[in-house]
Design an enzyme around this catalytic site. Structure first.
Site, PDB file in Angstrom:
ATOM      1  N   ASP A  63       9.568  -6.261  -5.501  1.00 49.39           N
ATOM      2  CA  ASP A  63      10.974  -5.942  -5.982  1.00 49.39           C
ATOM      3  C   ASP A  63      12.040  -6.134  -4.776  1.00 49.39           C
ATOM      4  OD1 ASP A  63       9.982  -3.821  -4.614  1.00 49.39           O
ATOM      5  OD2 ASP A  63      10.592  -2.312  -6.020  1.00 49.39           O
ATOM      6  N   GLU A  77       3.176   3.944   6.215  1.00 47.85           N
ATOM      7  CA  GLU A  77       3.325   2.936   7.254  1.00 47.85           C
ATOM      8  C   GLU A  77       2.558   3.333   8.467  1.00 47.85           C
ATOM      9  OE1 GLU A  77       5.712   3.989   5.364  1.00 47.85           O
ATOM     10  OE2 GLU A  77       6.630   2.338   4.134  1.00 47.85           O
TER      11      GLU A  77
END
Ligand code: NAG
Length: 335
Positions: free
Chosen positions: A196, A281
Site C-alpha cells: 500500500d 523492524e
C-alpha cells in the site's frame, strides 16, 4: 581544437602568400622557376589535405558518454511484499507492480497470506512482466487480527516476510514464477515493500549498492510529516521520530534494505511475531547491524522517496443493498 584550426588557417594563409610572392618574384626571370613552383604547389596541397582532415574531425559527433552498466552487472533488488485478500488488493498490487516495472534487475517476492495461491494474484503476476516468485503462507489463527481490532495491535505480514527469507536462504515452496533461490555469491539487496505504500523509482537505485543495511526517511508515518535517521558527517547518529525513540531501530519497514549476503550469513535473522508493538523492524535488524553502521542513503537522509500512504477502505453499502435484492455486481468480474 579551435585554436589549432586557427593556426592551421594562419599557416595556410602564410604559405599561400609566400607561394604567391615567390611566383611574382620569379615572373619574367630567366626560367628555372618550374621546380620551386611545383614544390610550393605540393606544399599547398598537403596543407589543404590536413585542413580537410581537421574539418572532418570537427564534424564527427563527440564520443558517446559512458554507458550505464549493463543490467547483468547490477546487483539484484529482491522486493518482498506480503499481501492479503481485500477489496483493494488488486488495485494496490497493480499500482505496485507497475512501479516495480520501472526498475531494472528486480525480482519480486510476492507472499500471499492465504491457504493457497489465489487466481487473482497468480493472474496478476503472470501479466506483470516482472521476474517474480510467488509464495504463500497463512498467518496462524492466534496471530491474526480480530474483527474490529485496530491494525497496529498485531504486526501484519510477519509470517509472509519470514517465508520470503526462507526462500532466499534455501528455496523451495514457491507456487509460481522463479522456483530456485539466488545461487551462492549472488550480489543483491532485500527490501520489504508493503503493497500500500508509494515508492519513487529513485528509491531503488539508492538501495541497490547496499553493503550491509541502508536506511532513509519515510514520509507520512508515525504521526509526522516524515520519520528517518538523523545524519551527521555521513553517519547515522540518531533518529527523528516522535514515538518510542529508544527502540533499537526506530525505523519503518519501508525505511531500510539489507544486503543479500548479510542476510544469508545470519540465518537466525528473521522477524519476531511476538515482538512488542513497533519493534518488528528491530527484531530483524538487531541480528544484522549496529545502529552506528547503518548506511544513510537519499542524500544523507534528506530526501523522502517512499510514503506510508493508506488506501481508504471502500464503502460497500449500495453493493450490499443490491446483493440483498439479488442484483449485486457480477461476481465473475475481477476487481
Ligand atoms: C553526505 O555527507 C557527507 C559528509 O558530510 C558528504 O561527504 C557527502 O557528500 C554527503 N552525501 C550526499 C549525497 O549529500
Amino acid at each position: 581544437m579551435k585554436l589549432k584550426l586557427k593556426n592551421v588557417f594562419l599557416a595556410y594563409f602564410l604559405v599561400s602568400i609566400a607561394g604567391l610572392l615567390y611566383a611574382l618574384v620569379q615572373l619574367g626571370q630567366p626560367c628555372d622557376c618550374l621546380p620551386p613552383l611545383r614544390a610550393a604547389a605540393e606544399q599547398l596541397r598537403q596543407k589543404d589535405l590536413r585542413i580537410s582532415q581537421l574539418q572532418a574531425d570537427l564534424r564527427r559527433p563527440p564520443p558517446a558518454p559512458a554507458q550505464p552498466p549493463e543490467p547483468e552487472a547490477l546487483p539484484t533488488i529482491y522486493v518482498v511484499t506480503p499481501t492479503y485478500a481485500r477489496l483493494v488488493q488488486k488495485a494496490e498490487l497493480v499500482r505496485l507492480s507497475q512501479t516495480l516495472s520501472l526498475v531494472p534487475r528486480l525480482h519480486w517476492l510476492l507472499v500471499e497470506d492465504a491457504e493457497g495461491p489465489t487466481p487473482l494474484v497468480s493472474g496478476l503476476l503472470a501479466a506483470s512482466g516482472l521476474l517474480f516468485t510467488h509464495l504463500v503462507v497463512l498467518t496462524p489463527k492466534a496471530q491474526r487480527l480480530r474483527e474490529g481490532e485496530p491494525g497496529w495491535v498485531r504486526p501484519r505480514g510477519v509470517e509472509q516476510r519470514n517465508r520470503a527469507l526462507d526462500w532466499l536462504r534455501s528455496g523451495g515452496g514457491a507456487v509460481g514464477g522463479e522456483k530456485d533461490p539466488p545461487p551462492p555469491g549472488t550480489r543483491g539487496v532485500v527490501y520489504f515493500a508493503d503493497d500500500d505504500n508509494t515508492y519513487s523509482r529513485e528509491l531503488f537505485e539508492e538501495m541497490r549498492w547496499t553493503r550491509g543495511v541502508s536506511v532513509w526517511p519515510v514520509g507520512l508515518v508515525g504521526g509526522l510529516r516524515f520519520e528517518g535517521p538523523r545524519v551527521q558527517d555521513g553517519r547515522v547518529v540518531g533518529f527523528h521520530t516522535a514515538w518510542e525513540p529508544n527502540r533499537p531501530f526506530p525505523v519503518d519497514m519501508a525505511g531500510f534494505a539489507v544486503a543479500l549476503p548479510l542476510l544469508l550469513a545470519k540465518p537466525n535473522a528473521r522477524f519476531d511475531a511476538t515482538a512488542p508493538r513497533g519493534h518488528l523492524e528491530s527484531s530483524l535488524l538487531s541480528h544484522l547491524v549496529d545502529p552506528k553502521d547503518l548506511e544513510p542513503r537519499a542524500a544523507n537522509c534528506t530526501r523522502v522517496l517512499v510514503w506510508h500512504t493508506r488506501t481508504e477502505k471502500p464503502k460497500m453499502k449500495q453493493e450490499e443493498q443490491l446483493q440483498r435484492q439479488g442484483r449485486g455486481s457480477d461476481p465473475a468480474v475481477e476487481v
